[in-house]
Design a protein around this motif. Sequence first.
Motif, short mmCIF file in Angstrom:
data_model
loop_
_atom_site.label_atom_id
_atom_site.label_comp_id
_atom_site.label_asym_id
_atom_site.label_seq_id
_atom_site.Cartn_x
_atom_site.Cartn_y
_atom_site.Cartn_z
N PRO A 37 -9.08 8.87 5.04
CA PRO A 37 -8.77 9.74 6.17
C PRO A 37 -8.16 11.06 5.75
N LEU A 38 -7.76 11.85 6.73
CA LEU A 38 -7.10 13.13 6.50
C LEU A 38 -5.89 12.98 5.58
N PHE A 39 -5.67 13.97 4.74
CA PHE A 39 -4.46 14.08 3.91
C PHE A 39 -4.27 12.90 2.97
N ASP A 40 -5.34 12.22 2.60
CA ASP A 40 -5.16 11.04 1.78
C ASP A 40 -4.53 11.41 0.43
N PRO A 41 -3.50 10.66 -0.01
CA PRO A 41 -2.83 11.00 -1.27
C PRO A 41 -3.75 11.02 -2.48
N TRP A 42 -4.84 10.25 -2.45
CA TRP A 42 -5.77 10.27 -3.59
C TRP A 42 -6.29 11.68 -3.84
N LEU A 43 -6.48 12.46 -2.78
CA LEU A 43 -7.00 13.82 -2.91
C LEU A 43 -5.92 14.83 -3.28
N LEU A 44 -4.67 14.38 -3.32
CA LEU A 44 -3.55 15.27 -3.62
C LEU A 44 -2.89 14.93 -4.95
N LYS B 294 10.28 7.36 7.89
CA LYS B 294 9.53 8.62 7.95
C LYS B 294 10.49 9.75 7.65
N LEU B 295 10.17 10.52 6.62
CA LEU B 295 11.04 11.62 6.23
C LEU B 295 10.29 12.59 5.33
N TRP B 296 10.90 13.75 5.09
CA TRP B 296 10.30 14.73 4.18
C TRP B 296 10.47 14.20 2.76
N ALA B 297 9.38 14.06 2.05
CA ALA B 297 9.40 13.48 0.71
C ALA B 297 8.81 14.48 -0.28
N GLN B 298 7.98 14.01 -1.23
CA GLN B 298 7.45 14.91 -2.25
C GLN B 298 6.71 16.08 -1.60
N ARG B 299 6.83 17.21 -2.29
CA ARG B 299 6.25 18.48 -1.82
C ARG B 299 6.85 18.90 -0.48
N SER B 300 7.99 18.33 -0.10
CA SER B 300 8.66 18.64 1.17
C SER B 300 7.76 18.37 2.37
N THR B 301 6.86 17.40 2.23
CA THR B 301 5.97 17.04 3.33
C THR B 301 6.35 15.67 3.86
N LEU B 302 6.06 15.46 5.14
CA LEU B 302 6.41 14.20 5.78
C LEU B 302 5.60 13.04 5.18
N HIS B 303 6.27 11.93 4.94
CA HIS B 303 5.64 10.72 4.43
C HIS B 303 6.25 9.50 5.11
N ALA C 74 -1.45 8.96 8.47
CA ALA C 74 -0.70 8.08 7.58
C ALA C 74 -1.05 6.62 7.86
N ILE C 75 -1.18 6.28 9.13
CA ILE C 75 -1.55 4.91 9.48
C ILE C 75 -2.93 4.58 8.92
N LEU C 76 -3.87 5.52 9.02
CA LEU C 76 -5.22 5.28 8.50
C LEU C 76 -5.21 5.17 6.98
N GLN C 77 -4.35 5.94 6.30
CA GLN C 77 -4.25 5.82 4.84
C GLN C 77 -3.84 4.41 4.44
N LEU C 78 -2.90 3.84 5.18
CA LEU C 78 -2.48 2.47 4.88
C LEU C 78 -3.55 1.47 5.29
N ARG C 79 -4.20 1.70 6.42
CA ARG C 79 -5.25 0.78 6.88
C ARG C 79 -6.42 0.75 5.92
N ALA C 80 -6.72 1.90 5.30
CA ALA C 80 -7.84 1.95 4.35
C ALA C 80 -7.61 1.03 3.16
N ARG C 81 -6.34 0.62 2.95
CA ARG C 81 -5.99 -0.17 1.76
C ARG C 81 -5.47 -1.55 2.12
N ALA D 44 0.83 -1.20 0.00
CA ALA D 44 0.00 0.00 0.00
C ALA D 44 0.87 1.25 0.00
N ALA D 45 1.89 1.27 0.85
CA ALA D 45 2.77 2.44 0.92
C ALA D 45 3.49 2.67 -0.40
N ARG D 46 3.92 1.58 -1.01
CA ARG D 46 4.65 1.72 -2.27
C ARG D 46 3.72 2.18 -3.39
N THR D 47 2.51 1.62 -3.44
CA THR D 47 1.55 2.01 -4.48
C THR D 47 1.17 3.48 -4.36
#
Length: 349
Positions: free
Chosen positions: A255-262, A47-56, A19-26, A4-7
């Motif tokens: 959940p909050l901040f889901d990548p699908w919405l970004l 856990k580190l700053w990734a795309q868009r300089s946001t934590l992932h 982030a945990i909920l994003q993975l749990r949703a999948r 899920a995280a890789r996809t």
Amino acid sequence: MLTAARTLLGAQAQVHSAAILQLRARTAALADAEVAGALHDSRSLVKLWAQRSTLHLMPTADLGDLLALRRLKQPEYHAWYSREGLPPERVAVLIDAVVQALADGPHSRMDLSRRLVPQLGDWAQPWLEHSWGGVLKLACALGHLCHGPPRPDDNEAAFVGLPAWLGQAPVVPADSAHGVANFLRRYLAAYGPATPSDFRKFAGIPAGPCRQAFQNLAGELLAVELDGRPAYALARDEEALRRAEMPAGHLAVLPLFDPWLLAHADTAQVVDARHRTAIYRQAGWISAVVLRQGRVAATWTHRRLAVQGQPVWEVELAPLSRLTKAERRVVLDRLRHLSGGLDVRYAGG
């Protein structure tokens, strides 16, 4: 979890629990402890700053491509530092000092400041303590550090040296063009069809490398039309895309901040313009949502209560269009899954 995280190309972790909920949703089931184990024991997630300089939360196996992407941000970081009076030579001194300090183990921003400011001078303090990451963000983009385990005595983030944390030699970024092309290939597999503007927004990279990535993958791309605009998918996915059909009335809860919405610059693909501000809120806050056949039908919030000594999620559901009683029951089941099996009830019964 790792699939899920890789996809997703990482779960956005500005709010760690989201982030945990994003993975749990999948996933069929995912305990908080499993994510903690992947982050702090096996270290298959980082856990580190990734795309868009946001934590992932990113799979460790993907760091080569990610760092190739992140190194494209160096000019932007240096421009920021220079505007604020921090010249490149001092940036280099700071990063070297941070790397040496982290060789001794985890340090928070304040730990680093207390240790390094007496050595370097007061000029270093704001760049070590900066709430947006300061010079630590560039050190992360260069592959020097990541977030370590939470500190039990306070709420400060702790940083660790990335190579030592992973128990290996420094992570070698992929060749820049190759790494960004790989990232684009995986982006289109998950979020395509999409436009170059979509990818540039999601990846947070300059226009030049974005155009180059599409040129480098030209032989693998399928040109399509997306809401009247030219877009691209992977040619290998054409048959699957032609067969794909969302089941009638399909509901998903994110959940909050889901990548699908970004994932796309044009948010009209997922929500009507009149409702956009209910989803994409001030300060970059992205609401938790219910999707009906891929479009936002409601937002939701929750608070955790104790009822007769047992934890309960109390959920406020805010429909953007009518939800039937049957749909609300389905949503409640999806929310129970996201909660990790806790009792879930709607506010007011």
